[in-house]
Design an enzyme around this catalytic site. Structure first.
Site, PDB file in Angstrom:
ATOM      1  N   HIS A 144       0.854  -1.194   0.000  1.00 31.29           N
ATOM      2  CA  HIS A 144       0.000   0.000   0.000  1.00 31.29           C
ATOM      3  C   HIS A 144       0.897   1.254   0.000  1.00 31.29           C
ATOM      4  CE1 HIS A 144      -3.467   2.522   1.576  1.00 31.29           C
ATOM      5  NE2 HIS A 144      -2.446   3.202   2.088  1.00 31.29           N
ATOM      6  N   GLU A 145       1.960   1.228   0.809  1.00 31.95           N
ATOM      7  CA  GLU A 145       2.896   2.360   0.851  1.00 31.95           C
ATOM      8  C   GLU A 145       3.640   2.512  -0.481  1.00 31.95           C
ATOM      9  OE1 GLU A 145       2.913   4.569   3.124  1.00 31.95           O
ATOM     10  OE2 GLU A 145       1.418   3.408   4.203  1.00 31.95           O
ATOM     11  N   HIS A 148       1.534   4.215  -2.997  1.00 30.09           N
ATOM     12  CA  HIS A 148       1.499   5.684  -2.891  1.00 30.09           C
ATOM     13  C   HIS A 148       2.669   6.297  -3.683  1.00 30.09           C
ATOM     14  CE1 HIS A 148      -1.761   6.583  -0.167  1.00 30.09           C
ATOM     15  NE2 HIS A 148      -1.269   5.901   0.843  1.00 30.09           N
ATOM     16  N   GLU A 200      -6.086   7.080  -1.197  1.00 25.51           N
ATOM     17  CA  GLU A 200      -6.016   5.911  -0.311  1.00 25.51           C
ATOM     18  C   GLU A 200      -6.641   4.682  -0.979  1.00 25.51           C
ATOM     19  OE1 GLU A 200      -4.214   5.563   2.078  1.00 25.51           O
ATOM     20  OE2 GLU A 200      -3.843   7.563   2.866  1.00 25.51           O
TER      21      GLU A 200
END
Ligand code: ZN
Length: 278
Positions: A144-145, A148, A200
């Protein structure tokens, strides 16, 4: 100062130069699309600028923290990081060109968090590990990071802030420092400026595919985000405040699951074919 025409002209020229260079960069880099979702993005920061800002910020932030450099938790973060970065490179080769991935483990048992800086520098706090519980779930958070970074969400936030600054006509002579702070803030480091809900959701989707391609079970995502929700006030903004409610989120994850399972099955089959038979 305004009475002095020479200084006034220098300031004005400096202002104009900065304004022109920002506008030029908006023209050069302004039009881009997020990987996977194809969402139009406004980004006025080049990838090399991002890399530089990210590296500087990383060194600065880590200086203030206690870093874990050995032991099973450290090794797990390195192992997951390497697999996730490899999968990101495989799935989005054009996007990740030039990124230098690095994954640090910060010793702080009260912090249920992880973050990533422009250019690929990431960190996980030891407090996250009891919530992720297993390596699959840790991979989902780390991916997920990474997502980004790949979708350049920080640069996107900063670009919006920069454009507002240009429109508002703030002091351009201070813009360099402001740019840096905006980038830090946009990545959730230092000043809290969370990603938008759209970003997100995008990071959830890309992250799920990346971790699945890295060989981690995407079905772990649902219990993971439920546990994260229960971590409650201990979990900071990155994982809670801008996120959709867990019900919406679980529905979204279920929608992405068939594609994620396809990546996962291929990855597991690929790994089995590569491992020695003895
Ligand atoms: Zn996030």
């Amino acid at each position: 100062m305004q009475n002095n025409p020479v200084i006034g002209r220098v300031i004005k020229n400096k202002y104009m130069y900065r304004l022109i260079s920002i506008l030029l960069s908006i023209v050069l880099f302004g039009c881009s699309h997020a990987p996977e979702t194809g969402r139009s993005q406004f980004i006025a920061i080049s990838q090399s600028q991002e890399l530089q800002l990210g590296n500087d910020a990383y060194a600065e932030v880590l200086q203030e923290e206690s870093i874990v450099t050995s032991g099973p938790q450290f090794e797990m973060v390195q192992r997951v990081g390497e697999k996730v970065a490899t999968a990101a490179n495989r799935l989005y080769p054009d996007v990740v060109a030039g990124y230098q991935w690095k994954f640090s483990l910060i010793r702080d048992n009260d912090m249920v968090n992880a973050w990533a800086l422009p250019g690929g520098k990431c960190a996980v706090y030891t407090g996250l590990l009891p919530v992720t519980e297993n390596e699959d779930a840790l991979a989902i958070v780390m991916a997920h990071e990474v997502a980004h970074v790949i979708a350049r969400h920080g640069a996107e936030r900063s670009s919006h802030a920069m454009l507002s600054a240009v429109v508002a006509g703030i002091a351009m002579s201070e813009m360099d420092e402001t740019d840096r702070l905006l980038v830090l803030a946009a990545y959730g480091v230092g000043v809290a400026l969370p990603f938008s809900r759209t970003q997100e959701t995008e990071a959830d989707q890309l992250g799920l595919y990346i971790s699945a391609d890295a060989g981690y079970d995407p079905r772990e995502a649902i219990p993971l985000w439920e546990r994260m929700g229960k971590a409650g006030s201990k979990a900071p903004a990155e994982f809670l405040s801008t996120h959709p409610t867990s019900e919406t989120r679980i529905k979204q994850i279920q929608g992405w699951m068939p594609k994620a399972m396809m990546y996962y099955d291929n990855s597991v089959a690929h790994e089995a074919a590569q491992s020695p038979s003895n």
